[in-house]
Write a protein that holds these residues in place. Structure first.
Motif, PDB file in Angstrom:
ATOM      1  N   LEU A 183       8.348  -7.620  -3.749  1.00 12.09           N
ATOM      2  CA  LEU A 183       9.651  -8.288  -3.699  1.00 12.09           C
ATOM      3  C   LEU A 183      10.023  -8.726  -2.283  1.00 12.09           C
ATOM      4  CD1 LEU A 183      11.682  -5.985  -6.121  1.00 12.09           C
ATOM      5  CD2 LEU A 183      11.020  -8.359  -6.526  1.00 12.09           C
ATOM      6  N   GLY A 184       9.176  -8.407  -1.304  1.00 12.14           N
ATOM      7  CA  GLY A 184       9.481  -8.769   0.069  1.00 12.14           C
ATOM      8  C   GLY A 184      10.353  -7.775   0.801  1.00 12.14           C
ATOM      9  N   GLN A 185      10.595  -6.622   0.207  1.00 10.37           N
ATOM     10  CA  GLN A 185      11.427  -5.585   0.833  1.00 10.37           C
ATOM     11  C   GLN A 185      10.510  -4.692   1.688  1.00 10.37           C
ATOM     12  OE1 GLN A 185      13.329  -3.665  -2.497  1.00 10.37           O
ATOM     13  NE2 GLN A 185      14.343  -5.544  -3.177  1.00 10.37           N
ATOM     14  N   THR A 186      10.037  -5.239   2.795  1.00 10.76           N
ATOM     15  CA  THR A 186       8.977  -4.593   3.563  1.00 10.76           C
ATOM     16  C   THR A 186       9.385  -3.236   4.115  1.00 10.76           C
ATOM     17  OG1 THR A 186       8.174  -6.793   4.174  1.00 10.76           O
ATOM     18  CG2 THR A 186       7.343  -4.919   5.445  1.00 10.76           C
ATOM     19  N   GLU A 187      10.515  -3.180   4.807  1.00 10.95           N
ATOM     20  CA  GLU A 187      10.921  -1.924   5.432  1.00 10.95           C
ATOM     21  C   GLU A 187      11.188  -0.849   4.390  1.00 10.95           C
ATOM     22  OE1 GLU A 187      10.668  -1.255   8.563  1.00 10.95           O
ATOM     23  OE2 GLU A 187       9.972  -3.309   8.907  1.00 10.95           O
ATOM     24  N   ALA A 188      11.814  -1.248   3.280  1.00 13.29           N
ATOM     25  CA  ALA A 188      12.044  -0.276   2.203  1.00 13.29           C
ATOM     26  C   ALA A 188      10.720   0.205   1.631  1.00 13.29           C
ATOM     27  CB  ALA A 188      12.900  -0.912   1.106  1.00 13.29           C
ATOM     28  N   ALA A 189       9.757  -0.711   1.489  1.00 12.66           N
ATOM     29  CA  ALA A 189       8.439  -0.340   0.964  1.00 12.66           C
ATOM     30  C   ALA A 189       7.734   0.639   1.894  1.00 12.66           C
ATOM     31  CB  ALA A 189       7.586  -1.587   0.764  1.00 12.66           C
ATOM     32  N   ILE A 190       7.801   0.378   3.197  1.00  8.39           N
ATOM     33  CA  ILE A 190       7.148   1.275   4.161  1.00  8.39           C
ATOM     34  C   ILE A 190       7.771   2.661   4.102  1.00  8.39           C
ATOM     35  CG2 ILE A 190       6.806   1.700   6.626  1.00  8.39           C
ATOM     36  CD1 ILE A 190       6.525  -1.345   6.969  1.00  8.39           C
ATOM     37  N   SER A 191       9.095   2.718   4.052  1.00  3.88           N
ATOM     38  CA  SER A 191       9.785   4.008   3.978  1.00  3.88           C
ATOM     39  C   SER A 191       9.409   4.764   2.706  1.00  3.88           C
ATOM     40  CB  SER A 191      11.298   3.786   4.035  1.00  3.88           C
ATOM     41  OG  SER A 191      11.986   5.004   3.886  1.00  3.88           O
ATOM     42  N   THR A 192       9.363   4.049   1.589  1.00  2.00           N
ATOM     43  CA  THR A 192       9.007   4.674   0.314  1.00  2.00           C
ATOM     44  C   THR A 192       7.569   5.176   0.332  1.00  2.00           C
ATOM     45  OG1 THR A 192      10.549   3.203  -0.844  1.00  2.00           O
ATOM     46  CG2 THR A 192       8.893   4.312  -2.176  1.00  2.00           C
ATOM     47  N   LEU A 193       6.666   4.377   0.898  1.00  2.00           N
ATOM     48  CA  LEU A 193       5.257   4.755   0.927  1.00  2.00           C
ATOM     49  C   LEU A 193       5.005   5.914   1.893  1.00  2.00           C
ATOM     50  CD1 LEU A 193       3.741   1.173   0.776  1.00  2.00           C
ATOM     51  CD2 LEU A 193       3.562   2.937  -0.986  1.00  2.00           C
ATOM     52  N   GLU A 194       5.775   6.004   2.955  1.00  2.00           N
ATOM     53  CA  GLU A 194       5.671   7.170   3.836  1.00  2.00           C
ATOM     54  C   GLU A 194       6.044   8.444   3.087  1.00  2.00           C
ATOM     55  OE1 GLU A 194       8.154   6.042   7.074  1.00  2.00           O
ATOM     56  OE2 GLU A 194       6.521   5.057   8.197  1.00  2.00           O
ATOM     57  N   ARG A 195       7.051   8.330   2.226  1.00  3.27           N
ATOM     58  CA  ARG A 195       7.415   9.467   1.375  1.00  3.27           C
ATOM     59  C   ARG A 195       6.282   9.797   0.406  1.00  3.27           C
ATOM     60  NH1 ARG A 195       9.402  14.304   0.484  1.00  3.27           N
ATOM     61  NH2 ARG A 195      10.405  14.554  -1.539  1.00  3.27           N
ATOM     62  N   ALA A 196       5.611   8.762  -0.110  1.00  6.61           N
ATOM     63  CA  ALA A 196       4.483   8.975  -1.019  1.00  6.61           C
ATOM     64  C   ALA A 196       3.355   9.723  -0.313  1.00  6.61           C
ATOM     65  CB  ALA A 196       3.979   7.637  -1.551  1.00  6.61           C
ATOM     66  N   PRO A 206      -1.799   6.515  -1.646  1.00  2.00           N
ATOM     67  CA  PRO A 206      -0.610   6.227  -0.822  1.00  2.00           C
ATOM     68  C   PRO A 206      -0.960   5.729   0.573  1.00  2.00           C
ATOM     69  CG  PRO A 206      -0.341   8.302  -1.999  1.00  2.00           C
ATOM     70  CD  PRO A 206      -1.754   7.879  -2.198  1.00  2.00           C
ATOM     71  N   TYR A 207      -1.977   6.328   1.210  1.00  2.00           N
ATOM     72  CA  TYR A 207      -2.387   5.865   2.533  1.00  2.00           C
ATOM     73  C   TYR A 207      -2.823   4.401   2.497  1.00  2.00           C
ATOM     74  CZ  TYR A 207      -2.767  10.834   3.939  1.00  2.00           C
ATOM     75  OH  TYR A 207      -2.529  12.153   4.222  1.00  2.00           O
ATOM     76  N   LEU A 208      -3.649   4.074   1.505  1.00  2.74           N
ATOM     77  CA  LEU A 208      -4.202   2.722   1.430  1.00  2.74           C
ATOM     78  C   LEU A 208      -3.112   1.691   1.163  1.00  2.74           C
ATOM     79  CD1 LEU A 208      -7.469   3.431  -0.604  1.00  2.74           C
ATOM     80  CD2 LEU A 208      -7.230   3.093   1.856  1.00  2.74           C
ATOM     81  N   THR A 209      -2.168   2.032   0.288  1.00  2.00           N
ATOM     82  CA  THR A 209      -1.090   1.090  -0.004  1.00  2.00           C
ATOM     83  C   THR A 209      -0.204   0.881   1.216  1.00  2.00           C
ATOM     84  OG1 THR A 209      -1.103   1.893  -2.289  1.00  2.00           O
ATOM     85  CG2 THR A 209       0.762   0.564  -1.617  1.00  2.00           C
ATOM     86  N   LEU A 210       0.133   1.973   1.906  1.00  2.00           N
ATOM     87  CA  LEU A 210       0.942   1.859   3.120  1.00  2.00           C
ATOM     88  C   LEU A 210       0.199   1.066   4.182  1.00  2.00           C
ATOM     89  CD1 LEU A 210       3.340   2.557   4.910  1.00  2.00           C
ATOM     90  CD2 LEU A 210       2.298   4.799   5.348  1.00  2.00           C
ATOM     91  N   GLY A 211      -1.081   1.352   4.377  1.00  2.38           N
ATOM     92  CA  GLY A 211      -1.857   0.615   5.363  1.00  2.38           C
ATOM     93  C   GLY A 211      -1.930  -0.873   5.055  1.00  2.38           C
ATOM     94  N   LYS A 212      -2.039  -1.204   3.779  1.00  2.00           N
ATOM     95  CA  LYS A 212      -2.115  -2.610   3.382  1.00  2.00           C
ATOM     96  C   LYS A 212      -0.825  -3.344   3.705  1.00  2.00           C
ATOM     97  CE  LYS A 212      -4.785  -5.699   1.487  1.00  2.00           C
ATOM     98  NZ  LYS A 212      -6.091  -6.025   2.084  1.00  2.00           N
ATOM     99  N   VAL A 213       0.318  -2.695   3.442  1.00  2.00           N
ATOM    100  CA  VAL A 213       1.609  -3.319   3.758  1.00  2.00           C
ATOM    101  C   VAL A 213       1.721  -3.550   5.264  1.00  2.00           C
ATOM    102  CG1 VAL A 213       4.108  -3.005   3.715  1.00  2.00           C
ATOM    103  CG2 VAL A 213       2.742  -2.360   1.722  1.00  2.00           C
ATOM    104  N   LEU A 214       1.346  -2.546   6.066  1.00  2.00           N
ATOM    105  CA  LEU A 214       1.394  -2.688   7.517  1.00  2.00           C
ATOM    106  C   LEU A 214       0.431  -3.778   7.996  1.00  2.00           C
ATOM    107  CD1 LEU A 214       1.462   1.099   8.440  1.00  2.00           C
ATOM    108  CD2 LEU A 214       3.359  -0.508   8.703  1.00  2.00           C
ATOM    109  N   GLN A 215      -0.736  -3.837   7.376  1.00  2.00           N
ATOM    110  CA  GLN A 215      -1.732  -4.843   7.746  1.00  2.00           C
ATOM    111  C   GLN A 215      -1.215  -6.249   7.458  1.00  2.00           C
ATOM    112  OE1 GLN A 215      -5.587  -3.911   6.141  1.00  2.00           O
ATOM    113  NE2 GLN A 215      -6.392  -5.965   6.477  1.00  2.00           N
ATOM    114  N   GLN A 216      -0.551  -6.417   6.314  1.00  2.00           N
ATOM    115  CA  GLN A 216       0.000  -7.730   5.958  1.00  2.00           C
ATOM    116  C   GLN A 216       1.100  -8.168   6.918  1.00  2.00           C
ATOM    117  OE1 GLN A 216       1.135  -6.997   1.914  1.00  2.00           O
ATOM    118  NE2 GLN A 216      -0.892  -7.463   1.086  1.00  2.00           N
ATOM    119  N   GLN A 217       1.764  -7.202   7.539  1.00  2.00           N
ATOM    120  CA  GLN A 217       2.813  -7.509   8.508  1.00  2.00           C
ATOM    121  C   GLN A 217       2.268  -7.696   9.925  1.00  2.00           C
ATOM    122  OE1 GLN A 217       6.105  -8.058   7.670  1.00  2.00           O
ATOM    123  NE2 GLN A 217       5.217  -7.961   5.615  1.00  2.00           N
TER     124      GLN A 217
END
Length: 435
Positions: A183-196, A206-217
């Motif tokens: 949905l483009g809610q990057t910061e919320a996604a990062i915060s949620t994935l850190e909790r994961a 969880p690591y891979l999904t969080l890393g992918k979001v950071l990589q895309q940014q």
């Protein structure tokens, strides 16, 4: 459609059966009614109720008048007397339980039909809604389905219900983070994935999904740190090494990318995307043959209709262009390709006989025969699997991909055997030339 809708509102098995029978009387081939009728009868048997007669009622040819209790389209209606989740009394028109705040009606992810939560399949399209008694698992299943049908906002709403029921459910925060990222809610996604990651420190997901979001940014250092944490947490996961290899490849650090991709392939030799990335690295460094081998491996493992599968096949065609269909099936091209290996053996035999064909020993003729067979098999397996010689023997489909390596081995064996016979004297003797 009115009878189908009514079947989702009435609360007794007999009334639902009547609704479906009326649909089938009007439309005997209606699949939704057939599936719904089968399901209701199973539920009726499971509940221990006796089934009543379900003969098809006669239907008037005139257009029936609208039922006074028929719900309007889009209206959320449930007829529970008690909430199926908390078993507290509720009103007949409640769409959400006033006690536990859980929804009593969910819309089908596939067709948007409003369905009572007690129904395991959509009455309109047959989509499997799931078992409401599993609570958090039920809503997680629907959220995943909403996401797959590109209804991301609905997926987030449904996952928030799961979060209320079981806030520490494994994999929940990863799913929420994925959808927030979509949905483009990057910061919320990062915060949620850190909790994961905190909840599942020994899982790679969880690591891979969080890393992918950071990589895309473009947050390369943070993504690399997360991926290395994943390697430490799950050292035998091919996906963690693949993620690191992909990260380094995007940053054009080819040596490090190759190192991690090789580790991913060593752990999982059938990792198609890793083979595709290896092909890209070899191509970038000018290693054409190695790139072709890697791309071939990837092409055999990736689905042809996927983006990566299409890209790999495009690179293979660019590195190793195929002949046009009319040439690959022609006698002319087939003859041209087998001529070279056969000529080599002919020259070897002539030299062995002193350039006198009439002195060729019988072993020389045997070697020529084996060379012809070897050339035919090798060309058929290596470059022309649908040549006219093979098509005449086994049909127009030519050699199957799985059979080509075996045929190639036999072809190479016969040709090498021919050369060995020519180069090794086996008792042949030639007359002395006249003085």
């Amino acid at each position: 459609q009115a009878w189908l809708w009514l079947s989702t509102v009435v609360d007794s098995f007999d009334d639902r059966i009547t609704c479906f029978n009326n649909v089938l009387a009007l439309d005997p081939d209606n699949q939704a009614a057939q599936a719904g009728l089968t399901l209701v009868k199973k539920q009726q048997v499971a509940s221990g109720l006796k089934a009543k007669a379900t003969q098809l009622p006669s239907v008037q040819k005139d257009t029936p008048k609208p039922l006074t209790n028929q719900p309007a389209p889009g209206q959320n209606v449930t007829v529970h007397t008690n909430c199926p989740f908390c078993n507290q009394p509720i009103g007949s028109m409640d769409s959400t339980c006033p006690h536990c705040k859980l929804p009593l009606v969910m819309d089908c992810p596939a067709c948007n039909t409003l369905m009572d939560v007690e129904w395991e399949n959509c009455s309109n399209c047959g989509f499997e809604m799931g078992d409401y008694r599993l609570k958090s698992v039920y809503f997680t299943h629907l959220a995943t389905a909403y996401h797959e049908y590109h209804r991301t906002k609905k997926a987030v709403e449904t996952l928030s219900i799961t979060k209320k029921i079981m806030p520490d459910q494994p994999d929940l925060y990863r799913q929420i983070g994925e959808i927030q990222a979509a949905l483009g809610q990057t910061e919320a996604a990062i915060s949620t994935l850190e909790r994961a990651v905190e909840l599942e420190p020994d899982q790679a997901g969880p690591y891979l999904t969080l890393g992918k979001v950071l990589q895309q940014q473009g947050r390369w250092r943070e993504a690399e740190r997360i991926y290395r944490m994943a390697v430490d947490a799950v050292p035998q996961s091919s996906e963690t090494f693949y993620a690191l290899g992909d990260l380094f490849l995007q940053r054009n650090r080819l040596k490090q990318a190759k190192k991690h991709l090789e580790k991913a392939i060593k752990i999982e030799p059938q990792h198609g995307p890793a083979w595709a990335q290896m092909g890209q690295i070899h191509e970038s460094t000018g290693k054409r043959s190695a790139a072709i081998r890697a791309y071939r491996q990837a092409a055999g493992l990736l689905e042809p209709e996927t983006f990566e599968g299409k890209r790999v096949r495009d690179r293979l065609r660019a590195l190793q262009p195929r002949l046009p269909a009319h040439l690959s099936r022609s006698w002319g091209e087939f003859t041209r390709q087998i001529t070279g290996p056969i000529l080599i053996c002919i020259l070897a035999v002539l030299l062995d006989s002193g350039l006198r064909p009439w002195w060729i020993h019988w072993t020389g003729w045997l070697a020529l025969f084996l060379a012809i067979i070897g050339a035919l098999l090798w060309v058929s397996a290596a470059s022309l699997p649908q040549n006219p010689f093979i098509c005449t023997l086994i049909g127009n489909q030519g050699l199957d991909r799985s059979a080509r390596p075996i045929v190639a081995v036999f072809g190479a064996f016969f040709w090498l055997l021919a050369m060995a016979i020519i180069l090794t004297p086996i008792g042949q003797s030639y007359p002395e030339p006249p003085l």
